[in-house]
Design a protein around this motif. Structure first.
Motif, mmCIF file in Angstrom:
data_model
loop_
_atom_site.group_PDB
_atom_site.id
_atom_site.type_symbol
_atom_site.label_atom_id
_atom_site.label_comp_id
_atom_site.label_asym_id
_atom_site.label_seq_id
_atom_site.Cartn_x
_atom_site.Cartn_y
_atom_site.Cartn_z
ATOM 1 N N UNK A 231 42.686 31.583 31.039
ATOM 2 C CA UNK A 231 42.688 31.834 32.419
ATOM 3 C C UNK A 231 41.143 32.291 32.559
ATOM 4 N N UNK A 232 40.392 30.942 32.755
ATOM 5 C CA UNK A 232 38.850 30.945 32.976
ATOM 6 C C UNK A 232 38.383 31.900 34.006
ATOM 7 N N UNK A 233 37.148 32.696 33.814
ATOM 8 C CA UNK A 233 36.273 33.335 34.695
ATOM 9 C C UNK A 233 35.070 33.150 34.382
ATOM 10 N N UNK A 234 34.440 32.229 35.190
ATOM 11 C CA UNK A 234 33.139 31.830 34.988
ATOM 12 C C UNK A 234 32.169 33.024 35.269
ATOM 13 N N UNK A 235 32.362 34.056 36.005
ATOM 14 C CA UNK A 235 31.624 35.196 36.148
ATOM 15 C C UNK A 235 31.598 36.259 35.339
ATOM 16 N N UNK A 236 32.531 36.265 34.218
ATOM 17 C CA UNK A 236 32.553 37.135 33.646
ATOM 18 C C UNK A 236 31.344 37.697 32.316
ATOM 19 N N UNK A 237 31.328 38.877 32.175
ATOM 20 C CA UNK A 237 29.963 39.170 31.427
ATOM 21 C C UNK A 237 30.205 39.055 29.897
ATOM 22 N N UNK A 238 31.603 38.964 29.329
ATOM 23 C CA UNK A 238 31.903 38.787 28.128
ATOM 24 C C UNK A 238 32.488 37.629 27.751
#
Length: 484
Positions: A237-244
């Motif tokens: 479940x991709x989260x392009x803006x995630x920090x890690x």
């Protein structure tokens, strides 16, 4: 008994929701699955069972017990499966001898009767398709069990995968009359859209089978929060803006992959599950997950070229974490002198930890409490593994369990391994670990156990709104009264 027209149609989730629904009505509810095939297992005080049955027990607000899943088959590749019988290892079942699972019917019935003795309602989950006529002769997982234990059933079809009318009507068509008579109704799961548009479909099924429809259940969007039983459910479940960013290679024998669930729910974590045929992406962390067959998965990892990706990741200063079988792969060598996993032999590990692993027949299955060495955070976890891992890097163990050091870490702390499963469910430990990876305090709004409980409550309410639960109870009552 909740039967399905195939695998992964939502049987496990429906049983969990019904367990919570009826438990909250004051009934003593117990889940039961005669035979499960999964490498996603849970440890109980008395042995191991399928992870789905542990979740169902939690939904029923009772402690999990091996009687809830008396036969657990843990696949070990194409050659067969390890047999867990009433919580304990009981040998291996070759693929060509699959029908021999019928030999376990006495233990299955024994476990079922023990559960019944302490329950108002037992909700049984079938396995795969109820209409596998090629396996019916010695079936203990579906209608073979229903007939032997005299348990009425309903049949679930999954409309999301398509062909639900044909799968339900076709199941009715191929079942023999005595098996067919055990099924008292059907339900359609995972519906999207306007239910009224499917009313002609419901009428078609009811007319062709003679079974009443007990509900059309809409898609339950929060299902991803709950542990999945089947590796088919593994997806990013991709989260392009995630920090890690965390990369996880999906190995053939991946096991206990629900270790990753708490990380998947973190808004600041992009958890990338990498299928075969793709390189590992640039990431902050690579996690090598649990494995049912360490040597086989180590060979598969090399065949994919993922060993090269991991070593390059390490040279760039990235973090690496190995869980259980993944921990074993990080060492210098994995030895199997007795042929526990297959032919006797050994293979070099990735060499990222100064440890060695020797596989032996003694299996560790236990629930534990741990302390995270770096943060002093505490939590509950469990161990299910074969083998002993020893070496200099165990002096820097990332955890303490019952007064002993557990796991190993490299001198700079960027590579670590542990036999613990479930540690990331501890909010404090997870926050501390992510903070160390991200270079600062890692805030989190996720309260994992609270979220699981809320999701089970929401699932129960969802089923109450779309399944005829009074009809289900009436089926159980009528059958009980007839038996008396």
């Amino acid at each position: 008994m909740i039967l399905g027209t195939g695998s992964n149609v939502g049987k496990s989730l429906i049983v969990a929701g019904l367990c919570r629904l009826f438990a909250d009505r004051g009934l003593r509810v117990r889940p039961f699955k005669p035979q499960n095939m999964s490498n996603n297992a849970a440890a109980t005080a008395e042995g191991e069972i399928g992870r789905a049955q542990a979740l169902q027990a939690r939904a029923a607000r009772v402690a999990p017990h091996p009687d809830m899943n008396p036969v657990l088959l843990k696949p070990e590749g194409e050659q067969g499966s390890q047999i867990i019988l009433q919580g304990r290892v009981a040998g291996r079942l070759a693929s060509r001898d699959f029908a021999r699972r019928g030999d376990f019917l006495p233990q299955v019935l024994q476990s079922y009767e023990r559960l019944c003795a302490d329950a108002d309602l037992v909700i049984v989950e079938g396995a795969g398709s109820a209409a596998e006529t090629n396996l019916r002769a010695r079936d203990i997982a579906n209608l073979g069990f229903a007939r032997a234990a005299d348990v009425p059933a309903i049949l679930i079809g999954d409309i999301d995968r398509g062909g639900v009318i044909a799968s339900l009507v076709g199941s009715h068509a191929v079942l023999d009359p005595a098996d067919r008579a055990m099924i008292r109704g059907f339900a359609v799961n995972r519906f999207r859209g306007a239910v009224e548009l499917f009313r002609p479909g419901v009428e078609t099924i009811a007319t062709a089978t003679g079974w009443p429809c007990l509900g059309v259940v809409p898609w339950f969007a929060a299902a991803h929060r709950l542990p999945a039983e089947d590796g088919l459910d593994l997806r990013s479940e991709r989260k392009p803006g995630a920090r890690i960013r965390i990369a996880v290679p999906i190995l053939p024998g991946i096991a206990n992959f629900d270790d990753l669930d708490p990380l998947k729910l973190e808004a600041e974590v992009d958890l990338v599950l990498v299928p075969p045929g793709q390189p590992l992406p640039i990431a902050d962390v690579v996690i090598l997950p649990g494995s049912k067959t360490t040597l086989r998965d180590l060979a598969a990892l090399r065949a994919e070229g993922w060993d090269i990706d991991i070593l390059a990741h390490r040279r760039r200063g990235g973090h690496v974490l190995g869980l259980c079988g993944g921990y074993q792969m990080l060492g210098r060598v994995v030895r199997d002198p007795s042929g526990i996993e297959g032919p006797a032999g050994e293979a070099p590990g990735l060499g990222l930890l100064d440890v060695e692993t020797v596989l032996d027949a003694a299996k560790t299955v236990r629930e534990t409490r741990f302390t995270h060495a770096a943060s002093a955070a505490q939590g509950r976890a469990y161990e299910i593994h074969l083998g002993r891992t020893e070496g200099p890097d165990t002096r820097r163990a990332p955890f303490a369990v019952d007064g002993r050091a557990e796991g190993a870490a490299s001198p700079d702390g960027r590579v670590a391994g542990t036999y613990l499963h479930g540690a990331f469910a501890s909010d404090a430990m997870r926050a501390a670990w992510l903070g160390a990876i991200g270079g600062g305090t890692q805030g989190s709004d996720v309260r994992f156990d609270v979220l699981i409980e809320q999701t089970l409550d929401d699932l129960a309410a969802h089923l109450a709104g779309h399944l005829d639960v009074e009809a289900l109870l009436e089926i159980a009552r009528r059958h009980r009264d007839a038996a008396i």
